[in-house]
Design a protein around this motif. Structure first.
Motif, PDB file in Angstrom:
ATOM      1  N   UNK A 140       0.821  -1.211   0.000  1.00 31.68           N
ATOM      2  CA  UNK A 140       0.000   0.000   0.000  1.00 31.68           C
ATOM      3  C   UNK A 140       0.855   1.262   0.000  1.00 31.68           C
ATOM      4  N   UNK A 141       1.989   1.222   0.690  1.00 28.84           N
ATOM      5  CA  UNK A 141       2.905   2.366   0.744  1.00 28.84           C
ATOM      6  C   UNK A 141       4.324   1.838   0.562  1.00 28.84           C
ATOM      7  N   UNK A 142       5.041   2.436  -0.354  1.00 20.77           N
ATOM      8  CA  UNK A 142       6.439   2.070  -0.583  1.00 20.77           C
ATOM      9  C   UNK A 142       7.337   2.991   0.235  1.00 20.77           C
ATOM     10  N   UNK A 143       8.430   2.441   0.744  1.00 23.44           N
ATOM     11  CA  UNK A 143       9.402   3.213   1.520  1.00 23.44           C
ATOM     12  C   UNK A 143      10.771   3.075   0.858  1.00 23.44           C
ATOM     13  N   UNK A 144      11.387   4.206   0.588  1.00 22.46           N
ATOM     14  CA  UNK A 144      12.704   4.242  -0.046  1.00 22.46           C
ATOM     15  C   UNK A 144      13.632   5.124   0.781  1.00 22.46           C
ATOM     16  N   UNK A 145      14.900   4.749   0.853  1.00 23.93           N
ATOM     17  CA  UNK A 145      15.928   5.534   1.528  1.00 23.93           C
ATOM     18  C   UNK A 145      16.931   6.012   0.488  1.00 23.93           C
ATOM     19  N   UNK A 146      17.295   7.300   0.586  1.00 27.36           N
ATOM     20  CA  UNK A 146      18.259   7.840  -0.365  1.00 27.36           C
ATOM     21  C   UNK A 146      18.802   9.152   0.180  1.00 27.36           C
ATOM     22  N   UNK A 147      20.004   9.541  -0.199  1.00 34.54           N
ATOM     23  CA  UNK A 147      20.547  10.841   0.204  1.00 34.54           C
ATOM     24  C   UNK A 147      19.946  11.962  -0.633  1.00 34.54           C
TER      25      UNK A 147
END
Length: 815
Positions: A140-147
């Motif tokens: 339902x919700x995507x989570x991404x980590x990035x600078x």
């Protein structure tokens, strides 16, 4: 195996080799009170894509895989009963699913099948039903980590949260499971989706609704046109049926102009037998049971002697009625209201003869002593029958739909947006003018027919009005100028584009011919046709012309005009709805990737046209990979761009693919973040796909355990020696000093391999100690825990582990 692990030495050189036997106490942190005041709120990401961002996340990427969504800050109401978006796994299935967004093509396919009499259930299934194939669900919700700045090593990190399903657009709370009670990580106030009429039925646009730049007002307006058009079509259909049923019922109970004339056989009551008649058309003799009395019918002009007359004496079967060609009689018979029929009994040959039937346009028999006049009918080009009129209207509608689809499918890549709008609305205007002109001609023809039948005069019909004809000519000329100018330049040099332009011109020519035929049909008022083509005795008299229109139409002709008005109005409404649908289709014509994949690493979320952000876990030793792109139907090409801190501007050049295919890319190895941008170039709107590349490594530790010899050390009986070392430490110090344990017994060498995802990478110089401490607390404990050195060094977040055990019974260590 131990030699291969030397590559991990670079990672662990950044960490302090400090034994921390109390590290386990740092693994569990006390969760703060779960209320709304202690739960930070995410902020808008600043992207065109509707999403939120968390600045400086204090959790690792692997730890985020455990998070869940809750409706409350106390995390006691997890998300449930939310329909997740399903994505096809097969590329062809994804492409077929995307094609179903364009309703104009589906309508064109159905109408063409109807015109060709090839309409079937399979046609509807291929156009409207779901595409078969294996599916996978998108969270339902995507989570991404990035600078924030992928070109800088010390850039601060962000967590991007992207909702993918309609029910996720609202206020939620991001929660982390904990041994005591779940902990609230952040409040997620997602912006609500724009309201459309289709939203009330649970519909949404999986691409347009997720972008802030989408014209929400225009979409709502076009959907309102579609909704109003659907309601209007239903009202037209119901009103037409009501008028027909009510009109027929009234015609039986009322008198006046709509009732049978006094000289008609149906109205005659004073019969004197025997009656001598001449047939004006061939007729079949029946028995009272409805069976044929003889095989061959009586010819037109035959003289018959009727001994008895009765109404409804013979019951004809539906097959006999259908073979007689009276479809309306079959319809009313099925409804239990058959047309009234007058039968006459004939002795030679014996049988019952149909003398008259309700609604007959011409008499079937005439008195033998009379000299009947020739009965004329309106020219079929001036007043076609209802089936012919319906079929011609369906053909014109199919041509119009095909023209509109050609504009959407082929012309978007050849013409500018203003030219496209002129072609779309110009084609609509020409189609409406043709249909309105046909209706006016048929309406005049109905009046002409009544004057012809009732007064035996020829009603003079006016020519086509100059204003609509002039507008039609101007529109046709403007459209032809645009098309011919494009053909003259030769810019659309592909054969497919040339064929599409010629097909569009053919549709334009068919509308021009329909307009000409409508005007030419009005000149047929001087050419009435014989109502019956069969030969019978009659007298021919000259008919005078007149300009006096009837004051009112008979009920039957009024019903015919009502059917004509309903058909024309329905075609006009459908054309307007078609333009609204074309507008919605054009808004969805954007550069897109049907599918994308990489030969190395693993994508966290399913790829597809609506997966605008994705995360790739890639081994830190990988220095190249191949990206496979499948372009959409309306995509000109794709631009590939890779960003890495160690890639200079000179090396950061983009690669452009003109067609679907593969492209190999190189990037520096190591733990640093990389960003892969895929720009799908469309005719009007481009779409950017971002793949966040997080590097993955493995930390390895060695554990040795064994017991002492009871014979040699009786005081140490039952005591087990255990020691654990990092592999990097052991490689630098080859000698491992251990007590005098019993190597003749069970000695265990345990290899502990822990996966590391280097996200986020936090610098002490530019980050906060609190954030770094929380990240360090979430790292699984190894023999030598990574600590924090002086300012400028980094702490790496990781998670997940796997173990393999080796047992030895001798002093010789060998794998």
């Amino acid at each position: 195996m131990l030699a291969i692990c030397v590559v991990w030495q670079f990672i662990w050189c950044l960490c302090q080799a400090v034994r921390d036997t109390t590290a386990d106490t740092h693994l569990v942190s006390t969760a703060p009170a779960n209320d709304g005041d202690h739960c930070p709120s995410a902020t808008p990401s600043g992207l065109d894509l509707r999403s939120l961002a968390l600045e400086g996340p204090d959790f690792t990427f692997m730890k985020s895989r455990e998070f869940f969504l809750s409706k409350t800050a106390s995390c006691d109401d997890p998300m449930h009963d939310v329909e997740l978006v399903k994505v096809k796994k097969d590329t062809n299935a994804k492409r077929a699913q995307l094609a179903q967004r364009f309703r104009v093509k589906q309508v064109k396919t159905v109408l063409q099948s109807a015109v060709q009499n090839k309409l079937s259930t399979k046609t509807f299934q291929e156009a409207l039903m779901g595409v078969p194939g294996e599916e996978e669900q998108r969270p339902a919700v995507e989570l991404h980590l990035f600078p924030e700045d992928p070109k800088k090593v010390n850039s601060s990190w962000r967590a991007l949260l992207v909702p993918t399903t309609p029910k996720a657009f609202g206020t939620w709370y991001l929660c982390q499971p904990a041994p005591s009670s779940p902990r609230c990580i952040a409040r997620l106030p997602f912006e609500a989706l724009p309201f459309h009429p289709s939203s009330m039925l649970g519909g949404w646009y999986s691409v347009l609704d997720r972008y802030n730049s989408s014209p929400a007002l225009l979409i709502s307006l076009m959907e309102a046109v579609l909704a109003c058009g659907s309601v209007l079509l239903s009202v037209l259909a119901i009103s037409a049926v009501y008028v027909l049923v009510r009109g027929r019922g009234a015609s039986k109970g009322d008198g006046g102009e709509d009732s049978e004339p006094e000289d008609s056989l149906m109205a005659k009551t004073n019969w004197s037998y025997p009656c001598n008649f001449h047939l004006t058309q061939h007729a079949q003799l029946y028995q009272e049971s409805g069976e044929k009395a003889q095989a061959d019918p009586l010819d037109a002009g035959s003289r018959v002697v009727v001994k008895e007359v009765q109404k409804g004496n013979v019951s004809l079967s539906l097959i006999s009625l259908a073979c007689g060609g009276d479809v309306a009689d079959v319809f009313w018979t099925l409804l239990g209201k058959p047309k009234e029929k007058l039968w006459g009994r004939v002795e030679s040959p014996a049988g019952w003869l149909l003398l008259a039937k309700e609604g007959d346009a011409m008499p079937r028999v005439v008195m033998a002593e009379d000299k009947p006049s020739v009965i004329f009918s309106t020219h079929p080009e001036l007043l076609p029958s209802v089936p012919v009129l319906l079929r011609s209207s369906l053909v014109m509608l199919s041509v119009h739909v095909s023209s509109q689809w050609i504009l959407v499918e082929f012309f978007t890549s050849m013409y500018s947006f203003p030219a496209m709008m002129l072609l779309i609305f110009g084609t609509l205007a020409t189609h409406l003018l043709v249909m309105l002109e046909r209706y006016q001609t048929c309406a005049l023809a109905v009046q002409y027919d009544q004057v012809l039948q009732k007064k035996r005069r020829l009603l003079q019909l006016p020519a086509t009005h100059l204003m609509p004809l002039g507008i039609f000519v101007v529109l046709q000329a403007a459209i032809l100028t645009i098309i011919i100018a494009k053909l003259a330049t030769g810019s659309g040099d592909s054969r497919k584009q040339l064929v599409s332009e010629l097909c569009f011109l053919l549709g334009l020519a068919m509308h021009g011919k329909a307009m000409y035929d409508s005007g030419a049909a009005r000149r047929k008022w001087r050419e009435p046709q014989l109502a019956s083509q069969e030969v019978y005795t009659a007298t021919l008299e000259a008919m005078q012309s007149t300009v006096e229109h009837p004051a009112r139409l008979s009920r039957k002709r009024g019903q015919s005009l009502t059917v004509l008005r309903v058909v024309t109005s329905a075609v006009v409404v459908i054309a307007l709805m078609l333009v609204a649908r074309v507008t919605l289709d054009v808004l969805q014509l954007r550069g897109e990737l049907v599918d994308y994949g990489l030969t190395r690493g693993r994508l966290i979320y399913p790829s597809g046209s609506s997966a605008f952000h994705n995360t790739l876990l890639l081994d830190q030793n990988a220095d190249s990979f191949t990206v496979d792109l499948r372009l959409g139907e309306f995509t000109r090409g794709a631009e590939i761009k890779l960003v890495h801190p160690f890639v200079t501007k000179e090396d950061r050049g983009s690669v452009f693919l003109n067609a679907s295919g593969e492209q190999q890319l190189s990037l520096p190895s190591g733990p640093l973040y990389s960003r892969l941008s895929l720009l799908a170039v469309g005719d009007y709107v481009n779409t950017t796909y971002v793949i966040h590349i997080l590097r993955v490594g493995e930390a390895i530790s060695l554990g040795l355990s064994g017991s002492f010899s009871e014979a040699k050390y009786p005081d140490l009986a039952g005591i087990v020696f255990r020691e654990e070392r990092r592999l990097q430490y052991q490689l630098r110090h080859r000698v491992w000093h251990v007590p005098d344990i019993d190597f003749s017994g069970n000695i265990t060498l345990l290899v502990n391999m822990t996966s590391l995802v280097f996200a986020p990478i936090v610098s002490d110089a530019f980050g906060s100690q609190e954030q770094a401490g929380k990240i360090a607390a979430s790292i699984p404990r190894l023999a030598e825990r990574c600590g924090f050195e002086s300012a400028g060094t980094f702490a790496f977040g990781f998670g997940g582990s796997r173990r393999s055990g080796l047992r030895f019974r001798s002093r010789a260590f060998s794998a």
